[in-house]
Design a protein around this motif. Structure first.
Motif, mmCIF file in Angstrom:
data_model
loop_
_atom_site.group_PDB
_atom_site.id
_atom_site.type_symbol
_atom_site.label_atom_id
_atom_site.label_comp_id
_atom_site.label_asym_id
_atom_site.label_seq_id
_atom_site.Cartn_x
_atom_site.Cartn_y
_atom_site.Cartn_z
ATOM 1 N N THR A 1 0.822 -1.212 0.000
ATOM 2 C CA THR A 1 0.000 0.000 0.000
ATOM 3 C C THR A 1 0.857 1.263 0.000
ATOM 4 N N GLY A 2 2.170 1.087 0.125
ATOM 5 C CA GLY A 2 3.066 2.232 0.125
ATOM 6 C C GLY A 2 3.524 2.660 1.499
ATOM 7 N N VAL A 3 3.100 1.939 2.539
ATOM 8 C CA VAL A 3 3.534 2.235 3.903
ATOM 9 C C VAL A 3 4.856 1.519 4.173
ATOM 10 N N GLN A 4 5.768 2.194 4.839
ATOM 11 C CA GLN A 4 7.022 1.556 5.243
ATOM 12 C C GLN A 4 6.780 0.813 6.558
ATOM 13 N N VAL A 5 7.177 -0.449 6.620
ATOM 14 C CA VAL A 5 6.949 -1.281 7.806
ATOM 15 C C VAL A 5 8.287 -1.582 8.481
ATOM 16 N N ILE A 6 8.341 -1.329 9.775
ATOM 17 C CA ILE A 6 9.510 -1.687 10.577
ATOM 18 C C ILE A 6 9.028 -2.618 11.669
ATOM 19 N N CYS A 7 9.549 -3.834 11.689
ATOM 20 C CA CYS A 7 9.058 -4.846 12.629
ATOM 21 C C CYS A 7 10.206 -5.732 13.075
ATOM 22 N N SER A 8 9.925 -6.616 14.013
ATOM 23 C CA SER A 8 10.951 -7.515 14.540
ATOM 24 C C SER A 8 10.493 -8.958 14.450
ATOM 25 N N VAL A 9 11.468 -9.858 14.566
ATOM 26 C CA VAL A 9 11.180 -11.286 14.519
ATOM 27 C C VAL A 9 12.273 -12.024 15.286
ATOM 28 N N HIS A 10 11.914 -13.143 15.887
ATOM 29 C CA HIS A 10 12.902 -13.969 16.562
ATOM 30 C C HIS A 10 13.795 -14.667 15.547
ATOM 31 N N GLY A 11 15.098 -14.678 15.810
ATOM 32 C CA GLY A 11 16.027 -15.382 14.942
ATOM 33 C C GLY A 11 17.457 -15.026 15.283
ATOM 34 N N GLN A 12 18.388 -15.841 14.828
ATOM 35 C CA GLN A 12 19.807 -15.575 15.059
ATOM 36 C C GLN A 12 20.407 -14.733 13.945
ATOM 37 N N ASP A 13 19.932 -14.958 12.721
ATOM 38 C CA ASP A 13 20.465 -14.258 11.554
ATOM 39 C C ASP A 13 19.494 -14.424 10.391
ATOM 40 N N LEU A 14 19.879 -13.943 9.224
ATOM 41 C CA LEU A 14 19.001 -14.042 8.061
ATOM 42 C C LEU A 14 18.659 -15.484 7.716
ATOM 43 N N SER A 15 19.652 -16.375 7.793
ATOM 44 C CA SER A 15 19.434 -17.759 7.373
ATOM 45 C C SER A 15 18.391 -18.457 8.232
ATOM 46 N N THR A 16 18.397 -18.190 9.549
ATOM 47 C CA THR A 16 17.420 -18.853 10.424
ATOM 48 C C THR A 16 16.001 -18.352 10.148
ATOM 49 N N VAL A 17 15.869 -17.070 9.808
ATOM 50 C CA VAL A 17 14.551 -16.525 9.510
ATOM 51 C C VAL A 17 14.055 -17.027 8.151
ATOM 52 N N LYS A 18 14.958 -17.158 7.194
ATOM 53 C CA LYS A 18 14.575 -17.656 5.869
ATOM 54 C C LYS A 18 13.994 -19.060 5.932
ATOM 55 N N ARG A 19 14.443 -19.845 6.911
ATOM 56 C CA ARG A 19 13.976 -21.230 7.032
ATOM 57 C C ARG A 19 12.602 -21.340 7.678
ATOM 58 N N ARG A 20 12.093 -20.242 8.233
ATOM 59 C CA ARG A 20 10.783 -20.280 8.870
ATOM 60 C C ARG A 20 9.684 -20.283 7.820
ATOM 61 N N LYS A 21 8.735 -21.188 7.960
ATOM 62 C CA LYS A 21 7.663 -21.318 6.979
ATOM 63 C C LYS A 21 6.719 -20.124 6.989
ATOM 64 N N ASP A 22 6.573 -19.495 8.174
ATOM 65 C CA ASP A 22 5.592 -18.408 8.278
ATOM 66 C C ASP A 22 6.097 -17.088 7.718
ATOM 67 N N VAL A 23 7.350 -16.728 7.987
ATOM 68 C CA VAL A 23 7.852 -15.413 7.582
ATOM 69 C C VAL A 23 9.002 -15.476 6.582
ATOM 70 N N GLY A 24 9.511 -16.652 6.309
ATOM 71 C CA GLY A 24 10.662 -16.777 5.421
ATOM 72 C C GLY A 24 10.435 -16.200 4.039
ATOM 73 N N HIS A 25 9.200 -16.302 3.539
ATOM 74 C CA HIS A 25 8.911 -15.815 2.183
ATOM 75 C C HIS A 25 9.031 -14.296 2.077
ATOM 76 N N LEU A 26 8.932 -13.584 3.218
ATOM 77 C CA LEU A 26 9.106 -12.137 3.180
ATOM 78 C C LEU A 26 10.528 -11.773 2.764
ATOM 79 N N LEU A 27 11.494 -12.585 3.183
ATOM 80 C CA LEU A 27 12.878 -12.355 2.797
ATOM 81 C C LEU A 27 13.108 -12.752 1.345
ATOM 82 N N GLU A 28 12.524 -13.870 0.937
ATOM 83 C CA GLU A 28 12.669 -14.328 -0.443
ATOM 84 C C GLU A 28 12.089 -13.311 -1.421
ATOM 85 N N ASP A 29 10.988 -12.669 -1.036
ATOM 86 C CA ASP A 29 10.331 -11.679 -1.900
ATOM 87 C C ASP A 29 10.935 -10.284 -1.757
ATOM 88 N N GLU A 30 11.963 -10.160 -0.912
ATOM 89 C CA GLU A 30 12.652 -8.879 -0.684
ATOM 90 C C GLU A 30 11.674 -7.764 -0.320
#
Length: 325
Positions: free
Chosen positions: A241-270
């Motif tokens: 919608t054009g809003v900038q989103v700043i949020c947090s997530v549990h993880g050690q680094d990018l690789s651990t978050v990418k492996r999460r089924k729920d939020v990993g696709h946000l990283l894949e889609d940049e």
């Protein structure tokens, strides 16, 4: 920490003043017939001569609820009450459940006082890297438990929501599902989250994000600890919608978050333009905040807590290059 000490019977005051290092204390745990427990950056310790009786805990509960447990009935369903200063009192005991929904808590015999610390400059040095071409950048804060994610988000909100060295204050909206970011009490934030910041308190993140976009027209939307497909979908929709989103997530680094089924696709889609990686906080020890770009390339690494200076990174931090990375 007078807001916390006043909750206890009078004879606890000297014990808490002498035996607690309030600068690093994270939690104070109360259990009936057990010693008062303090959790800080050095570990766990018990308060000498501080065994909590049933009447002691009842006294604390009355102070927390202002002698009206019914007044805080809705908050108690969530298992906590927020008090002046933003301190959060977790409650446990017997839950009355109807159709898998907690209706009330009774026989409360366990408490966890989560001590709020408001560090003004916690995020100061990373702010310039979240601003480019006269706009804020969608950013994901990644860190393990006790890495300061909520504190960093709160301070980002403060900096963005106020006039600063390189930008006027922006319209910021916080969706504070757990009442930790702004720590609202009776609708009023107990934490400084910025002059132009609006807060939706105690609302599920996915619902709250869409409500704020429709009703408050934010430039920047801030939420804490996304998790689950619904939260991830709401973040993506908000960005679209054009809003900038700043949020947090549990993880050690990018690789651990990418492996999460729920939020990993946000990283894949940049979806995010920036990533900030936090280390677990340790007492009397510096920790670092690492800033990465959309592709995961390191932009900078700065010191947190206790040292606001740049320690290493490809770019020198100054007012002249703020927001140019």
């Amino acid at each position: 920490m007078k807001q916390i000490i006043r909750l206890f019977p009078e004879h606890y005051a000297p014990l808490l003043r002498k035996q607690v290092n309030w600068d690093i204390t994270q939690e104070i745990r109360l259990r009936v017939n057990k010693a008062l427990e303090v959790v800080d950056g050095n570990g766990v310790k018990t308060i000498a001569n501080g065994v909590i009786s049933s009447s002691d805990l009842s006294f604390v509960l009355n102070q927390v609820s202002q002698f009206s447990v019914y007044k805080f009935k809705e908050e108690m369903k969530e298992g906590f009450i927020t008090i002046e200063g933003g301190h959060r009192i977790g409650l446990a005991g017997k839950a009355n459940v109807n159709n898998s929904v907690v209706e009330t808590l009774k026989n409360i015999t366990f408490m966890n006082i989560r001590v709020a610390h408001d560090h003004i400059d916690n995020a100061k040095e990373i702010i310039p890297y979240l601003f480019k071409e006269r706009k804020w950048l969608s950013t994901l804060i990644i860190g393990p438990p006790h890495s300061g994610k909520t504190t960093v988000l709160r301070n980002i909100s403060r900096w963005i929501g106020c006039d600063n060295n390189f930008s006027q204050g922006a319209k910021v909206c916080i969706v504070d599902e757990r009442s930790e970011l702004a720590a609202c009490r009776e609708g009023i934030p107990q934490m400084n989250v910025g002059n132009r910041t609006d807060v939706m308190d105690s609302c599920p993140k996915a619902v709250g994000m869409m409500m704020m976009i429709r009703s408050m027209s934010p430039e920047v939307l801030i939420v804490d600890e996304i998790g689950g497909m619904e939260d991830a979908s709401a973040v993506k929709e908000a960005v679209h919608t054009g809003v900038q989103v700043i949020c947090s997530v549990h993880g050690q680094d990018l690789s651990t978050v990418k492996r999460r089924k729920d939020v990993g696709h946000l990283l894949e889609d940049e979806v995010f333009d920036r990533y900030v990686i936090l280390e677990r906080l340790k007492a009397n020890s510096s920790y670092y905040l690492t800033v990465l770009d959309r592709q995961g390339k390191q932009i900078a690494q700065v010191k947190g807590e206790g040292n606001d200076g740049m320690v290493r990174g490809p770019n020198r931090l100054s007012r002249h290059n703020m927001g140019r990375f």
